[in-house]
Design a protein around this motif. Structure first.
Motif, PDB file in Angstrom:
ATOM      1  N   ALA A  63      38.933  53.716  79.466  1.00 15.21           N
ATOM      2  CA  ALA A  63      40.000  54.025  80.418  1.00 15.21           C
ATOM      3  C   ALA A  63      40.484  52.746  81.111  1.00 15.21           C
ATOM      4  CB  ALA A  63      39.493  55.036  81.441  1.00 15.21           C
ATOM      5  N   HIS A  64      39.535  51.879  81.445  1.00 17.12           N
ATOM      6  CA  HIS A  64      39.886  50.611  82.104  1.00 17.12           C
ATOM      7  C   HIS A  64      40.795  49.763  81.218  1.00 17.12           C
ATOM      8  CE1 HIS A  64      39.335  46.857  84.360  1.00 17.12           C
ATOM      9  NE2 HIS A  64      39.044  46.282  83.208  1.00 17.12           N
ATOM     10  N   TYR A  65      40.432  49.604  79.951  1.00 21.42           N
ATOM     11  CA  TYR A  65      41.216  48.746  79.072  1.00 21.42           C
ATOM     12  C   TYR A  65      42.519  49.405  78.640  1.00 21.42           C
ATOM     13  CZ  TYR A  65      37.442  45.372  78.870  1.00 21.42           C
ATOM     14  OH  TYR A  65      36.514  44.423  79.211  1.00 21.42           O
ATOM     15  N   CYS A  66      42.534  50.723  78.521  1.00 14.99           N
ATOM     16  CA  CYS A  66      43.785  51.397  78.186  1.00 14.99           C
ATOM     17  C   CYS A  66      44.800  51.195  79.317  1.00 14.99           C
ATOM     18  CB  CYS A  66      43.545  52.886  77.945  1.00 14.99           C
ATOM     19  SG  CYS A  66      42.829  53.245  76.335  1.00 14.99           S
ATOM     20  N   ALA A  67      44.318  51.248  80.547  1.00 13.40           N
ATOM     21  CA  ALA A  67      45.213  51.014  81.682  1.00 13.40           C
ATOM     22  C   ALA A  67      45.765  49.592  81.642  1.00 13.40           C
ATOM     23  CB  ALA A  67      44.468  51.259  82.992  1.00 13.40           C
ATOM     24  N   ALA A  68      44.907  48.637  81.287  1.00 12.09           N
ATOM     25  CA  ALA A  68      45.346  47.237  81.223  1.00 12.09           C
ATOM     26  C   ALA A  68      46.367  47.026  80.110  1.00 12.09           C
ATOM     27  CB  ALA A  68      44.138  46.329  81.016  1.00 12.09           C
ATOM     28  N   LEU A  69      46.223  47.774  79.021  1.00  9.84           N
ATOM     29  CA  LEU A  69      47.107  47.614  77.867  1.00  9.84           C
ATOM     30  C   LEU A  69      48.344  48.511  77.946  1.00  9.84           C
ATOM     31  CD1 LEU A  69      44.394  47.574  75.049  1.00  9.84           C
ATOM     32  CD2 LEU A  69      45.818  45.625  75.728  1.00  9.84           C
ATOM     33  N   GLY A  70      48.338  49.457  78.876  1.00  2.43           N
ATOM     34  CA  GLY A  70      49.436  50.409  78.927  1.00  2.43           C
ATOM     35  C   GLY A  70      49.379  51.405  77.792  1.00  2.43           C
ATOM     36  N   ALA A  71      48.181  51.679  77.312  1.00  2.00           N
ATOM     37  CA  ALA A  71      47.998  52.609  76.200  1.00  2.00           C
ATOM     38  C   ALA A  71      47.485  53.950  76.716  1.00  2.00           C
ATOM     39  CB  ALA A  71      47.000  52.043  75.189  1.00  2.00           C
ATOM     40  N   ARG A  72      47.777  54.991  75.982  1.00  2.00           N
ATOM     41  CA  ARG A  72      47.310  56.323  76.360  1.00  2.00           C
ATOM     42  C   ARG A  72      45.822  56.444  76.061  1.00  2.00           C
ATOM     43  NH1 ARG A  72      50.857  61.293  74.377  1.00  2.00           N
ATOM     44  NH2 ARG A  72      52.267  60.139  75.779  1.00  2.00           N
ATOM     45  N   MET A  73      45.094  57.098  76.943  1.00  2.00           N
ATOM     46  CA  MET A  73      43.660  57.270  76.784  1.00  2.00           C
ATOM     47  C   MET A  73      43.349  58.104  75.542  1.00  2.00           C
ATOM     48  SD  MET A  73      40.651  56.647  78.097  1.00  2.00           S
ATOM     49  CE  MET A  73      38.966  57.290  78.039  1.00  2.00           C
ATOM     50  N   GLU A  90      38.307  47.817  70.169  1.00  2.97           N
ATOM     51  CA  GLU A  90      38.839  49.083  69.665  1.00  2.97           C
ATOM     52  C   GLU A  90      40.073  49.518  70.440  1.00  2.97           C
ATOM     53  OE1 GLU A  90      37.908  50.160  66.884  1.00  2.97           O
ATOM     54  OE2 GLU A  90      36.188  48.805  66.745  1.00  2.97           O
ATOM     55  N   CYS A  91      40.107  49.252  71.744  1.00  6.38           N
ATOM     56  CA  CYS A  91      41.295  49.602  72.520  1.00  6.38           C
ATOM     57  C   CYS A  91      42.511  48.788  72.060  1.00  6.38           C
ATOM     58  CB  CYS A  91      41.041  49.380  74.003  1.00  6.38           C
ATOM     59  SG  CYS A  91      39.934  50.607  74.746  1.00  6.38           S
ATOM     60  N   ALA A  92      42.284  47.538  71.688  1.00  2.85           N
ATOM     61  CA  ALA A  92      43.389  46.712  71.188  1.00  2.85           C
ATOM     62  C   ALA A  92      43.975  47.302  69.911  1.00  2.85           C
ATOM     63  CB  ALA A  92      42.906  45.283  70.946  1.00  2.85           C
ATOM     64  N   HIS A  93      43.142  48.008  69.151  1.00  8.84           N
ATOM     65  CA  HIS A  93      43.641  48.654  67.932  1.00  8.84           C
ATOM     66  C   HIS A  93      44.596  49.802  68.238  1.00  8.84           C
ATOM     67  CE1 HIS A  93      41.781  46.472  64.762  1.00  8.84           C
ATOM     68  NE2 HIS A  93      40.539  46.745  65.110  1.00  8.84           N
ATOM     69  N   LEU A  94      44.585  50.302  69.455  1.00 12.25           N
ATOM     70  CA  LEU A  94      45.556  51.342  69.814  1.00 12.25           C
ATOM     71  C   LEU A  94      46.971  50.803  69.765  1.00 12.25           C
ATOM     72  CD1 LEU A  94      43.646  52.900  72.851  1.00 12.25           C
ATOM     73  CD2 LEU A  94      43.957  53.951  70.593  1.00 12.25           C
ATOM     74  N   LEU A  95      47.104  49.485  69.938  1.00 14.07           N
ATOM     75  CA  LEU A  95      48.420  48.842  69.874  1.00 14.07           C
ATOM     76  C   LEU A  95      48.659  48.129  68.559  1.00 14.07           C
ATOM     77  CD1 LEU A  95      48.680  47.258  73.454  1.00 14.07           C
ATOM     78  CD2 LEU A  95      49.336  49.547  72.699  1.00 14.07           C
ATOM     79  N   GLU A  96      47.585  47.602  67.964  1.00 19.21           N
ATOM     80  CA  GLU A  96      47.714  46.841  66.714  1.00 19.21           C
ATOM     81  C   GLU A  96      46.649  47.325  65.723  1.00 19.21           C
ATOM     82  OE1 GLU A  96      49.975  44.606  65.959  1.00 19.21           O
ATOM     83  OE2 GLU A  96      50.932  44.502  67.937  1.00 19.21           O
ATOM     84  N   LEU A  97      47.079  48.017  64.675  1.00 14.96           N
ATOM     85  CA  LEU A  97      46.132  48.542  63.685  1.00 14.96           C
ATOM     86  C   LEU A  97      45.861  47.501  62.602  1.00 14.96           C
ATOM     87  CD1 LEU A  97      47.399  52.215  63.352  1.00 14.96           C
ATOM     88  CD2 LEU A  97      45.290  51.419  64.433  1.00 14.96           C
TER      89      LEU A  97
END
Length: 245
Positions: free
Chosen positions: A145-155, A202-209
């Motif tokens: 949740a912390h990193y998704c908030a930083a990336l602007g990605a959905r949880m 893994e959170c970075a993969h939410l933006l870049e696969l």
């Protein structure tokens, strides 16, 4: 027909002087070879084609002493028993015996964290593992949740697993279905910074696969230089998988 009495297939496992040898076909391989898979605690015999798997199996048999020596270098299994102190995200956690069902006691100013459970042997070990998985899931969900908030990605949906080949995996979201990330619960046995790097990865993969420049830029923005954490996992990962093995 192979020398082993039957046709061999990709993925077959053989017993070579008491050691597990897994056969693998790699079409880009130029020759038969052996390598140690430290995570799975087995040796992989690779062949360029299915036809040459019997050659790979025979080569593994010839190198039985080499195989035995490499496996002997792997870390010994750490027992899960009362009186043992383990590392939980880098902090000591004492395992204790109890008459009640398994309970987790967080650390205090004067005492380390504790896991107390009843039973013995495998029953005790399974109870402790349940607690470790629960603690791992709670920490991973919080850090995700912390990193998704930083990336602007959905949880995403967060779960834990016990895969031998990877520390985490990310599945992108689809229409009507959110993304999901799975983490190895064994990362709870690693230093917090190492486990946290995997969460950021893994959170970075939410933006870049992929593992391109943009992906690593996201990772570095979240945790800085990731190389020490990756090196730690390469050096110590086998020890995490040996826990309770």
């Amino acid at each position: 027909m192979s020398l082993f009495g039957r046709p061999l297939a990709d993925g077959d496992r053989l017993d070579v002087a008491g050691a597990v040898v897994r056969l693998k076909v790699h079409t880009r391989a130029r020759r038969v070879s052996l390598r140690l898979d430290r995570t799975r605690r087995e040796v992989v015999a690779t062949a360029p084609s299915v036809r040459r798997l019997s050659e790979a199996a025979a080569f593994a048999t010839e190198r039985a002493s080499w195989i035995a020596a490499r496996l002997a270098e792997l870390p010994q299994s750490q027992s899960i028993a009362p009186g043992v102190t383990i590392s939980l995200f880098g902090q000591p956690c004492r395992l204790e015996s109890a008459a009640h069902p398994v309970r987790f006691f967080p650390a205090t100013e004067t005492e380390p964290a504790r896991i107390a459970a009843r039973g013995e042997g495998e029953t005790y070990a399974r109870a402790v593992a349940r607690v470790l998985k629960k603690q791992a899931l709670a920490t991973f969900a919080e850090r995700t949740a912390h990193y998704c908030a930083a990336l602007g990605a959905r949880m995403p949906a967060v779960t834990v697993m016990d895969a031998r080949g990877r520390w985490g995996s990310c599945r992108p979201g689809m229409i009507g279905k959110p993304a999901s990330i799975r983490y190895s619960w064994r990362l709870a046995l690693a230093p917090f910074e190492v486990a946290d790097y995997v969460v950021a990865h893994e959170c970075a993969h939410l933006l870049e696969l992929n593992h391109g420049a943009a992906f690593w830029a996201h990772v570095k923005a979240l945790v800085g230089d990731e190389r020490p954490h990756r090196a730690w996992l390469r050096a110590e990962g086998a020890r995490l998988h040996a826990f309770g093995a």
